[in-house]
Scaffold this motif. Structure first.
Motif, PDB file in Angstrom:
ATOM      1  N   UNK A 216       0.839  -1.204   0.328  1.00 21.69           N
ATOM      2  CA  UNK A 216       0.072  -0.223   0.055  1.00 21.69           C
ATOM      3  C   UNK A 216       0.966   1.306  -0.241  1.00 21.69           C
ATOM      4  N   UNK A 226       0.200  10.409   9.167  1.00 22.70           N
ATOM      5  CA  UNK A 226       0.333   9.070   7.612  1.00 22.70           C
ATOM      6  C   UNK A 226      -1.535   9.122   6.941  1.00 22.70           C
ATOM      7  N   UNK A 227      -1.822   9.450   5.685  1.00 21.35           N
ATOM      8  CA  UNK A 227      -3.281   8.416   6.020  1.00 21.35           C
ATOM      9  C   UNK A 227      -3.171   8.884   3.857  1.00 21.35           C
ATOM     10  N   UNK A 228      -4.932   8.667   4.043  1.00 22.37           N
ATOM     11  CA  UNK A 228      -4.730   8.808   2.162  1.00 22.37           C
ATOM     12  C   UNK A 228      -4.202   7.482   1.625  1.00 22.37           C
ATOM     13  N   UNK A 229      -4.601   6.272   2.345  1.00 22.88           N
ATOM     14  CA  UNK A 229      -3.752   5.168   1.793  1.00 22.88           C
ATOM     15  C   UNK A 229      -4.526   4.580   0.804  1.00 22.88           C
ATOM     16  N   UNK A 230      -3.743   3.791   0.090  1.00 20.26           N
ATOM     17  CA  UNK A 230      -4.598   3.756  -1.312  1.00 20.26           C
ATOM     18  C   UNK A 230      -4.095   1.886  -2.038  1.00 20.26           C
TER      19      UNK A 230
ATOM     20  N   UNK B 162     -10.749  -1.677   5.863  1.00 19.43           N
ATOM     21  CA  UNK B 162     -10.010  -0.358   6.434  1.00 19.43           C
ATOM     22  C   UNK B 162     -11.175   0.574   6.518  1.00 19.43           C
ATOM     23  N   UNK B 179      -9.365   7.133   2.493  1.00 18.65           N
ATOM     24  CA  UNK B 179      -9.217   5.635   3.562  1.00 18.65           C
ATOM     25  C   UNK B 179      -7.884   6.582   4.160  1.00 18.65           C
ATOM     26  N   UNK B 180      -8.642   6.533   5.816  1.00 22.91           N
ATOM     27  CA  UNK B 180      -7.863   7.106   7.001  1.00 22.91           C
ATOM     28  C   UNK B 180      -7.435   5.963   7.817  1.00 22.91           C
ATOM     29  N   UNK B 181      -7.322   4.704   8.089  1.00 19.09           N
ATOM     30  CA  UNK B 181      -6.974   3.652   8.603  1.00 19.09           C
ATOM     31  C   UNK B 181      -6.589   2.411   7.311  1.00 19.09           C
TER      32      UNK B 181
END
Lengths: 349, 349
Positions: A216, A226-230, B162, B179-181
């Motif tokens: 990811x 940290x955020x905006x996970x993709x 997520x 997505x924050x987590x």
């Protein structure tokens, strides 16, 4: 693909490292972050240690005393015939419902003028020191950003496998910045530049109920939050990276996008290295990926060791088109290999 | 402890909810975020649906088409005698190495003047719409911060579980914030005020190789990026919260610290509610914790349903000393119960 292992391999063996205390032995010197500092190549090695003398029929877990951190490492000695003991592999065992490591790792500086012969400092650079580091600190990556060296590393404790951040200007004093990724997450690689105004990293969470062990990406305004996970890419069934994948060396900017050397393992726990090419302005977009491994455990020192059939990288340095990948071999030694960046890119799918 | 279940329970049954399309039925209307808006109590319900007609001997997973999101939900129909099919429980099954859900959830607004009789909107408020929401959106929590309503929810897909964030001003239009987590993480509860200059939340990562399913805390400068993770509390062996715990309702400021209603489950998947009292200025410090559950599944509608023996909360509202907890019963209906905050605090260890 022409990947040239250094004839000097292994570059660093555990026996070359002075243990942190006289009753300990160094069992692994591997998975080093790597960076060029002036004329030198600096490695931050992961040094795994355990007590020299273990009573017959026993196993020892060296752990930081969670009740009094100042007391340093205590030894949990477990009899192998204890009904509460369960063997997992050379690295981990179970005892009374908890998982323990058979060694404890710290981080040590090694320096080299030619990138092949390294001088290893006699003292640890960073030693486990917090409750989140009870079982050791592992697999550092170094990213040079805005004039400082940022180091992320796995911080292991009974609470889980987290990733922590530290920063240094001189590789002598290190300032801890806390836990940046909650359990279970490792293989964080922070890009050396902002992308779209934010810092960016690859990370490897562990999806439990649904999903897998995939790579990811996350963004940050300050390297701390940290955020905006993709999702970036997933494991590939039937291939060398079918069971788990994770970021390796810090990504390198090329004219075609970000080149990331990553690791992949299959169901038999054979770890190989491959490459990803990520879009320059949207690095969650994969432009290319190695079909075959760039480096697979083939040499004797890669096939046999503390945990065999492993090549695993935490760092690489570039010199023009030449990429020198430093890698852990068989979870025991440090090795190096060179490859042309142009050739890696040509061989991506 | 005197916890008074509403005599009107269940307040909302699935049959009272208009399905999102005529060929679907609503199977669960539960786990609603709750907040006071003017004179009204607003719930954001999780509505789980599945097709009315399922061929004999088959099971259906309704999923958002990942190849073309605009095509909406497609139905994956699996024969129970298919050798690639594996039953897990009423909520999930395995097929060809992947985990699927037997229903797909969206989020629906319900409003009430007295907190007991709710009017449920006929249309979804938020519907699965992204690749990360392929299997549905679940368990919303609502936090009112700086004049806006922030909603976090579980976004489920084949990539993992997520947590995503959205914001609304009117409970009509909702703006997604990503997505924050990363996987696997749910049960995020965002505090209604900054602590020490940063936003703060509880979260529940899943430690896989080492560690458990414990409650952690994170800080954020902007609600979008989270870090400085700290463990708050762990499961307790032999107790009602021995297998997993997670944040429930958004924490409430009291004169003694932050009061958080959380859920805990034991090895038999019996879910209860309890309370935590967290230090006002360092909410990772636990000042008190329920020894016995505040609420355990005892009523018929809590013991039997889509997944029985469950009470689970995503929201509560206060009126002076009176706390009204809205909770999902047996993973099927929405219920309410009232309790004195003073009495909760008195009963903590």
């Amino acid at each position: 693909m022409n990947v040239e292992r250094f004839v000097e391999n292994p570059l660093i063996r555990p026996a070359a490292v002075v243990p942190s205390r006289p009753d300990f032995q160094v069992v692994c010197a591997f998975n080093g972050g790597a960076i060029r500092v002036g004329d030198e190549t600096v490695l931050l090695l992961r040094i795994a240690e355990r007590p020299k003398d273990v009573p017959d029929g026993c196993l020892v877990a060296p752990v930081l005393d969670p009740h009094d951190l100042s007391r340093g490492i205590r030894l949990l000695i477990v009899r192998k015939d204890d009904p509460d003991y369960g063997a997992l592999d050379s690295r981990v065992f179970r005892y009374r419902g908890e998982t323990y490591l058979t060694s404890i790792s710290h981080i040590r500086v090694a320096r080299s003028g030619d990138g092949r012969r390294f001088e290893i400092e006699p003292e640890p650079a960073m030693f486990p020191a917090t409750r989140d580091e009870e079982f050791g600190i592992e697999d550092p990556r170094i990213t040079y950003i805005d004039g400082r060296y940022w180091i992320n590393y796995s911080s292991i404790s009974s609470r889980g496998i987290t990733t922590s951040l530290a920063v240094t200007d001189d590789f002598r004093t290190f300032e801890r910045k806390g836990v940046i990724f909650a359990p279970e997450n490792r293989d964080i690689t922070i890009f050396p530049e902002k992308v779209g105004g934010r810092y960016v990293c690859l990370h490897r969470p562990v999806a439990s109920m649904i999903g897998g062990k995939d790579i990811w990406l996350a963004y940050s305004p300050d390297l701390l939050h940290w955020g905006d996970h993709r999702i970036v890419c997933r494991t590939r069934a039937g291939m060398w990276d079918s069971a788990r994948i994770g970021g390796g060396a810090v990504p390198i900017r090329t004219e075609h996008g970000w080149l990331a050397i990553y690791h992949g393992a299959d169901a038999s726990d054979r770890y190989c290295l491959g490459a990803l090419l990520l879009d320059e302005s949207d690095p969650s977009r994969v432009l290319g990926r190695s079909r075959e491994p760039l480096l697979a455990p083939e040499a004797e020192y890669e096939r046999r060791g503390f945990f065999g059939n492993v090549v695993f990288t935490c760092g690489a340095v570039t010199d023009g088109d030449r990429l020198t990948i430093y890698y852990g071999a068989a979870d025991e030694c440090t090795c190096g290999a060179q490859v042309s960046i142009r050739e890696i890119l040509k061989n991506l799918e």
